[in-house]
Design a protein around this motif. Structure first.
Motif, PDB file in Angstrom:
ATOM      1  N   MET A  34       0.844  -1.189   0.000  1.00 23.14           N
ATOM      2  CA  MET A  34       0.000   0.000   0.000  1.00 23.14           C
ATOM      3  C   MET A  34       0.882   1.241   0.000  1.00 23.14           C
ATOM      4  O   MET A  34       1.804   1.359   0.812  1.00 23.14           O
ATOM      5  N   LEU A  35       0.594   2.170  -0.916  1.00 22.14           N
ATOM      6  CA  LEU A  35       1.363   3.401  -1.018  1.00 22.14           C
ATOM      7  C   LEU A  35       0.426   4.599  -1.076  1.00 22.14           C
ATOM      8  O   LEU A  35      -0.616   4.550  -1.724  1.00 22.14           O
ATOM      9  N   ARG A  36       0.837   5.673  -0.405  1.00 21.18           N
ATOM     10  CA  ARG A  36       0.190   6.966  -0.612  1.00 21.18           C
ATOM     11  C   ARG A  36       0.769   7.654  -1.841  1.00 21.18           C
ATOM     12  O   ARG A  36       0.092   8.426  -2.502  1.00 21.18           O
ATOM     13  N   THR A  37       2.050   7.402  -2.119  1.00 17.28           N
ATOM     14  CA  THR A  37       2.773   8.098  -3.170  1.00 17.28           C
ATOM     15  C   THR A  37       2.457   7.494  -4.531  1.00 17.28           C
ATOM     16  O   THR A  37       2.676   6.296  -4.729  1.00 17.28           O
ATOM     17  N   PRO A  38       1.960   8.263  -5.482  1.00 24.98           N
ATOM     18  CA  PRO A  38       1.748   7.712  -6.825  1.00 24.98           C
ATOM     19  C   PRO A  38       3.071   7.536  -7.552  1.00 24.98           C
ATOM     20  O   PRO A  38       4.006   8.330  -7.385  1.00 24.98           O
ATOM     21  N   TYR A  39       3.151   6.518  -8.365  1.00 27.86           N
ATOM     22  CA  TYR A  39       4.326   6.310  -9.196  1.00 27.86           C
ATOM     23  C   TYR A  39       4.351   7.417 -10.261  1.00 27.86           C
ATOM     24  O   TYR A  39       3.364   7.628 -10.967  1.00 27.86           O
ATOM     25  N   PRO A  40       5.464   8.150 -10.391  1.00 29.82           N
ATOM     26  CA  PRO A  40       5.449   9.368 -11.218  1.00 29.82           C
ATOM     27  C   PRO A  40       5.576   9.151 -12.722  1.00 29.82           C
ATOM     28  O   PRO A  40       5.455  10.109 -13.485  1.00 29.82           O
ATOM     29  N   TYR A  41       5.805   7.917 -13.173  1.00 28.81           N
ATOM     30  CA  TYR A  41       6.098   7.704 -14.588  1.00 28.81           C
ATOM     31  C   TYR A  41       4.995   6.967 -15.341  1.00 28.81           C
ATOM     32  O   TYR A  41       5.223   6.464 -16.442  1.00 28.81           O
ATOM     33  N   THR A  42       3.804   6.893 -14.742  1.00 27.59           N
ATOM     34  CA  THR A  42       2.633   6.397 -15.467  1.00 27.59           C
ATOM     35  C   THR A  42       1.502   7.396 -15.295  1.00 27.59           C
ATOM     36  O   THR A  42       1.450   8.143 -14.304  1.00 27.59           O
ATOM     37  N   ALA A  43       0.591   7.411 -16.251  1.00 31.71           N
ATOM     38  CA  ALA A  43      -0.480   8.412 -16.249  1.00 31.71           C
ATOM     39  C   ALA A  43      -1.382   8.274 -15.034  1.00 31.71           C
ATOM     40  O   ALA A  43      -1.872   9.273 -14.495  1.00 31.71           O
ATOM     41  N   ASP A  44      -1.636   7.042 -14.583  1.00 35.15           N
ATOM     42  CA  ASP A  44      -2.556   6.840 -13.468  1.00 35.15           C
ATOM     43  C   ASP A  44      -1.857   6.618 -12.131  1.00 35.15           C
ATOM     44  O   ASP A  44      -2.510   6.366 -11.118  1.00 35.15           O
ATOM     45  N   GLY A  45      -0.520   6.712 -12.100  1.00 33.90           N
ATOM     46  CA  GLY A  45       0.221   6.556 -10.860  1.00 33.90           C
ATOM     47  C   GLY A  45       0.440   5.119 -10.431  1.00 33.90           C
ATOM     48  O   GLY A  45       0.995   4.874  -9.351  1.00 33.90           O
ATOM     49  N   SER A  46       0.040   4.154 -11.262  1.00 35.09           N
ATOM     50  CA  SER A  46       0.238   2.748 -10.897  1.00 35.09           C
ATOM     51  C   SER A  46       1.645   2.308 -11.265  1.00 35.09           C
ATOM     52  O   SER A  46       2.273   2.844 -12.178  1.00 35.09           O
ATOM     53  N   ARG A  47       2.143   1.312 -10.546  1.00 29.38           N
ATOM     54  CA  ARG A  47       3.483   0.804 -10.811  1.00 29.38           C
ATOM     55  C   ARG A  47       3.496  -0.066 -12.067  1.00 29.38           C
ATOM     56  O   ARG A  47       2.500  -0.688 -12.406  1.00 29.38           O
ATOM     57  N   ARG A  48       4.653  -0.096 -12.729  1.00 31.97           N
ATOM     58  CA  ARG A  48       4.781  -0.834 -13.982  1.00 31.97           C
ATOM     59  C   ARG A  48       4.999  -2.329 -13.774  1.00 31.97           C
ATOM     60  O   ARG A  48       5.022  -3.080 -14.736  1.00 31.97           O
ATOM     61  N   TRP A  49       5.193  -2.747 -12.563  1.00 34.02           N
ATOM     62  CA  TRP A  49       5.587  -4.116 -12.294  1.00 34.02           C
ATOM     63  C   TRP A  49       4.613  -4.767 -11.315  1.00 34.02           C
ATOM     64  O   TRP A  49       3.870  -4.097 -10.604  1.00 34.02           O
ATOM     65  N   GLY A  50       4.651  -6.079 -11.285  1.00 26.49           N
ATOM     66  CA  GLY A  50       3.855  -6.820 -10.321  1.00 26.49           C
ATOM     67  C   GLY A  50       4.647  -7.068  -9.053  1.00 26.49           C
ATOM     68  O   GLY A  50       5.867  -6.858  -8.992  1.00 26.49           O
TER      69      GLY A  50
END
Length: 288
Positions: free
Chosen positions: A41-57
């Protein structure tokens, strides 16, 4: 144009074979990413995708970069290694200097330190490091590390770090190049003070815009000497496409060549076949 194999999210069990193949096939380097943990669980959005989701599983593997580099350097001869990118402000600069310096010695100076200030506040909290001061601590930590990589006695006094008279051995026999990641003007100015910039995945036109801006920033700062601009190009496959990027100031491309021929979910055999094919189709023609 130089080409680096990206090891992001690859199984650790495949990396020895990939490193040996890259060494044999003429690739310049391996690019190694960095995270200590992957929090659910993260409060911080991932900065390199449009929706803030991480690119990896959550099953993606994140080996310690410097343990990995030490192991892979022992089974290769000419391949270089750089981090894409490492977050020194999450660690003690003394420990970072020790790990990177030792890897440089063991590899015969085949390592470069690619750094970023980090995006995941929760990871900083877990490691008990300040998130709001990470930019200033990165700059000061890099200055301290450069001193620690010099032979002989060192003293240092800064806002965040200080060192009494001490030595750290072994020391590299050549300077460790430092590449800086990030898309902000602050990141560009930080990169201009060092040896290169590590970008993200871009279409060629966008990458060329970033390369042009970096040239402007370096000119404004009076920077001279070699400077690497490292990106992953999402729309280049043919030598002439990479040549266009090179003419515009891109010096290095990170790639997963098997994605062109088989897809990202390739087996190890397909990865090695893709690396060989891309070396024949692109790497060797670009080196002539």
């Amino acid at each position: 144009m130089r080409f680096a194999i990206s090891t992001a999210f690859l199984p650790v069990s495949e990396l020895a074979a990939i490193a040996r193949a890259a060494d044999d096939l003429g690739y310049d380097a391996l690019a190694v990413p960095d995270h200590v943990v992957d929090l659910e669980m993260l409060r911080t959005p991932y900065p390199y995708t449009a929706d803030g989701s991480r690119r990896w599983g959550f099953d993606a593997e994140w080996p310690d970069p410097w343990v990995l580099v030490g192991a892979l350097a022992a089974m290769t001869e000419r391949l270089r290694f750089f981090t894409s990118v490492y977050v020194p402000a999450m660690r003690s600069p003394f420990q970072v200097a020790k790990s990177v310096g030792t890897a440089a010695v063991l590899s015969g100076n085949r390592v470069a330190l690619g750094v970023g200030i980090g995006w995941c506040e929760e990871e900083f909290e877990l490691l008990e490091q300040g998130f709001r001061t990470r930019g200033r601590r990165t700059d000061e930590g890099l200055a301290l590390m450069k001193r620690l990589w010099e032979p002989g006695w060192t003293e240092f006094e800064g806002e965040h770090y200080s060192a009494p008279r001490l030595v750290m051995e072994p020391t590299p026999t050549a300077p460790v190049p430092i590449y800086v990641g990030g898309l902000s003007e602050v990141a560009f100015r930080r990169a201009a003070r060092h040896d290169g910039w590590v970008g993200d995945m871009f279409r060629t036109d966008e990458a060329l815009r970033w390369a042009a801006r970096l040239r402007e920033v370096r000119d404004e700062a009076g920077a001279t000497g070699d400077f690497r601009v490292v990106v992953a190009l999402t729309d280049a496959l043919l030598p002439e496409q990479f040549a266009r990027a090179e003419e515009g100031g891109i010096t290095d491309c990170m790639t997963m060549p098997w994605a062109y021929y088989t897809g990202l979910e390739a087996t190890l055999e397909q990865k090695l076949d893709g690396m060989a094919r891309f070396a024949e189709d692109v790497v060797r023609p670009m080196a002539r």
